[in-house]
Design an enzyme around this catalytic site. Structure first.
Site, PDB file in Angstrom:
ATOM      1  N   SER A 220       1.094  -1.320   0.075  1.00 16.85           N
ATOM      2  CA  SER A 220      -0.257   0.247  -0.306  1.00 16.85           C
ATOM      3  C   SER A 220       1.113   1.330  -0.078  1.00 16.85           C
ATOM      4  O   SER A 220       1.500   1.166   0.968  1.00 16.85           O
ATOM      5  CB  SER A 220      -1.020   0.053   1.252  1.00 16.85           C
ATOM      6  OG  SER A 220      -1.594   1.190   1.276  1.00 16.85           O
TER       7      SER A 220
ATOM      8  N   HIS B 272      -0.925  -1.343  -4.471  1.00 17.60           N
ATOM      9  CA  HIS B 272      -2.648  -0.740  -3.185  1.00 17.60           C
ATOM     10  C   HIS B 272      -2.457   0.641  -3.547  1.00 17.60           C
ATOM     11  O   HIS B 272      -2.295   1.077  -2.877  1.00 17.60           O
ATOM     12  CB  HIS B 272      -2.677  -1.517  -2.504  1.00 17.60           C
ATOM     13  CG  HIS B 272      -4.210  -1.678  -2.141  1.00 17.60           C
ATOM     14  ND1 HIS B 272      -5.092  -2.845  -2.188  1.00 17.60           N
ATOM     15  CD2 HIS B 272      -4.445  -1.182  -0.360  1.00 17.60           C
ATOM     16  CE1 HIS B 272      -5.957  -2.290  -0.834  1.00 17.60           C
ATOM     17  NE2 HIS B 272      -5.541  -1.400  -0.313  1.00 17.60           N
TER      18      HIS B 272
ATOM     19  N   ASP C 239      -4.616   3.140  -2.179  1.00 16.38           N
ATOM     20  CA  ASP C 239      -5.935   3.908  -0.494  1.00 16.38           C
ATOM     21  C   ASP C 239      -6.247   4.457  -1.027  1.00 16.38           C
ATOM     22  O   ASP C 239      -5.455   6.126  -0.489  1.00 16.38           O
ATOM     23  CB  ASP C 239      -5.063   3.435   0.451  1.00 16.38           C
ATOM     24  CG  ASP C 239      -5.403   2.072   0.999  1.00 16.38           C
ATOM     25  OD1 ASP C 239      -6.396   1.306   0.997  1.00 16.38           O
ATOM     26  OD2 ASP C 239      -4.062   1.917   1.315  1.00 16.38           O
TER      27      ASP C 239
ATOM     28  N   MET D  78      -9.144   7.361   0.115  1.00 12.62           N
ATOM     29  CA  MET D  78     -10.543   8.055   1.489  1.00 12.62           C
ATOM     30  C   MET D  78     -10.984   9.262   1.437  1.00 12.62           C
ATOM     31  O   MET D  78     -10.491  10.081   0.868  1.00 12.62           O
ATOM     32  CB  MET D  78      -9.284   8.182   2.820  1.00 12.62           C
ATOM     33  CG  MET D  78      -8.568   6.594   2.813  1.00 12.62           C
ATOM     34  SD  MET D  78      -7.520   6.673   4.502  1.00 12.62           S
ATOM     35  CE  MET D  78      -7.167   4.805   4.499  1.00 12.62           C
TER      36      MET D  78
ATOM     37  N   HIS E 232      -8.731   0.748  -3.625  1.00 17.43           N
ATOM     38  CA  HIS E 232      -9.602   0.632  -2.478  1.00 17.43           C
ATOM     39  C   HIS E 232     -10.095   1.749  -2.681  1.00 17.43           C
ATOM     40  O   HIS E 232      -9.973   2.444  -1.967  1.00 17.43           O
ATOM     41  CB  HIS E 232      -8.383  -0.367  -1.093  1.00 17.43           C
ATOM     42  CG  HIS E 232      -8.995  -0.536  -0.288  1.00 17.43           C
ATOM     43  ND1 HIS E 232      -8.832  -0.696   0.833  1.00 17.43           N
ATOM     44  CD2 HIS E 232     -10.726  -0.529  -0.329  1.00 17.43           C
ATOM     45  CE1 HIS E 232      -9.379  -0.612   1.348  1.00 17.43           C
ATOM     46  NE2 HIS E 232     -10.793  -1.194   1.529  1.00 17.43           N
TER      47      HIS E 232
ATOM     48  N   MET F  73     -12.452   3.794  -0.264  1.00 14.28           N
ATOM     49  CA  MET F  73     -13.005   3.998   1.372  1.00 14.28           C
ATOM     50  C   MET F  73     -13.798   5.404   1.271  1.00 14.28           C
ATOM     51  O   MET F  73     -13.190   6.172   1.605  1.00 14.28           O
ATOM     52  CB  MET F  73     -12.154   3.650   2.193  1.00 14.28           C
ATOM     53  CG  MET F  73     -11.552   2.641   2.273  1.00 14.28           C
ATOM     54  SD  MET F  73     -10.040   2.455   3.369  1.00 14.28           S
ATOM     55  CE  MET F  73      -8.895   2.613   1.925  1.00 14.28           C
TER      56      MET F  73
HETATM   57  C1  DX5 Z   1      -6.675   0.773   5.519  1.00 12.79           C
HETATM   58  C2  DX5 Z   1      -6.077   0.733   4.179  1.00 12.79           C
HETATM   59  C3  DX5 Z   1      -4.780   0.108   3.925  1.00 12.79           C
HETATM   60  C4  DX5 Z   1      -3.267   0.240   4.914  1.00 12.79           C
HETATM   61  C5  DX5 Z   1      -2.915  -1.181   5.254  1.00 12.79           C
HETATM   62  O1  DX5 Z   1      -7.122   1.566   5.533  1.00 12.79           O
HETATM   63  O2  DX5 Z   1      -6.873  -0.051   3.951  1.00 12.79           O
HETATM   64  O3  DX5 Z   1      -4.269  -0.481   3.075  1.00 12.79           O
HETATM   65  O4  DX5 Z   1      -2.659   1.015   4.197  1.00 12.79           O
HETATM   66  O5  DX5 Z   1      -1.825  -0.579   6.630  1.00 12.79           O
HETATM   67  P1  DX5 Z   1      -1.290  -1.589   7.423  1.00 12.79           P
HETATM   68  O6  DX5 Z   1      -0.487  -2.698   6.178  1.00 12.79           O
HETATM   69  O7  DX5 Z   1      -0.090  -0.590   7.642  1.00 12.79           O
HETATM   70  O8  DX5 Z   1      -1.287  -2.096   8.438  1.00 12.79           O
HETATM   71 ZN    ZN Z   2      -6.545  -0.587   1.317  1.00  7.32          ZN
END
Ligand code: DX5
Ligand code: ZN
Length: 224
Positions: free
Chosen positions: A16, A41, A43, A45, A74, A76
């Site tokens: 990520s 990946h 993220d 948000m 991803h 969110m």
């Molecule tokens: C959390 C994200 C993850 C996050 C994972 O909301 O969706 O992808 O970045 O991070 P680690 O591996 O540090 O838990």
């Molecule tokens: Zn994620």
């Protein structure tokens, strides 16, 4: 037997970039590419679905030029259907939406993703039962089981989520849908990766564990 089989199969590692240096995204994406990562990946948000804001489609479009690795995006965010087109056109290979954000339009949102020729994933937060994705399983490519509350990197893996992984694996086996990835996200390190893959996961997202490692190739190998 199943545990051993899963460990022998190829495990996808998707670092990520939430844990990367946002001032050096190209450098940090190349770093994981050279270290043997499979997917990037991303993220996304919105400060509404989760209490944090990260990046949007323009950043995805810019970093698209830095690598040929598949982008595992991803979302969110609330009302993801409004933004699928932007993220599709920015160069996503997978778009994963949250079941909790699509209570009334999960089917339509998945169809829209698929209409762009992109792989579709559905994610569930730790307290959401996997039940909600049963009715769309036949048309998705990935199930993302959150093993932390989404919003931030660097949290601890919630072990209570492990039975959900086994539940989905059993379901996929029963329905002959083993081409669907079971991806796990949150608190993944060498130890929790083992628990997750033994339960049936075959795609691992890891931010903090990979980006804070002294030796990133070794960290990626340790996850597999
Ligand atoms: C959390 C994200 C993850 C996050 C994972 O909301 O969706 O992808 O970045 O991070 P680690 O591996 O540090 O838990
Ligand atoms: Zn994620």
């Amino acid at each position: 037997m199943r545990n051993k089989d899963m460990r022998m199969k190829n495990i996808i590692v998707a670092p990520s970039i939430l844990s990367a240096d946002f001032a050096n995204l190209e450098r940090d994406i190349k770093k994981i590419e050279h270290a043997g990562a499979d997917w990037v990946h991303v993220d996304v948000m919105d400060g509404r679905f989760v209490p944090n804001i990260t990046i949007g489609a323009p950043v995805v479009k810019s970093i698209r030029k830095t690598t040929k690795m598949p982008f595992d995006v991803h979302l969110m965010i609330i009302e993801p259907i409004k933004y699928v087109e932007d993220f599709a056109k920015a160069g996503s290979d997978f778009i994963t939406i949250h079941a909790e954000a699509c209570e009334d339009n999960l089917d339509e949102t998945i169809d829209l993703i698929k209409n762009f020729g992109i792989k579709a994933g559905v994610s569930v937060k730790p307290n959401t039962p996997v039940e909600v994705i049963k009715k769309v399983l036949h048309k998705i490519d990935l199930v993302l089981i959150m093993t932390v509350e989404p919003g931030f990197g660097g949290q601890s893996f919630i072990r209570e989520c492990l039975p959900k992984i086994s539940e989905v694996r059993e379901l996929l086996e029963k329905e002959n849908l083993n081409h669907i990835y079971i991806e796990i996200d949150g608190g993944i390190n060498a130890e929790t990766a083992k628990l997750a893959t033994s339960a049936g996961a075959n795609a691992l997202v890891a931010g903090n564990y990979i980006y804070s490692a002294e030796d990133i190739p070794k960290a990626i190998e340790a996850l597999r």
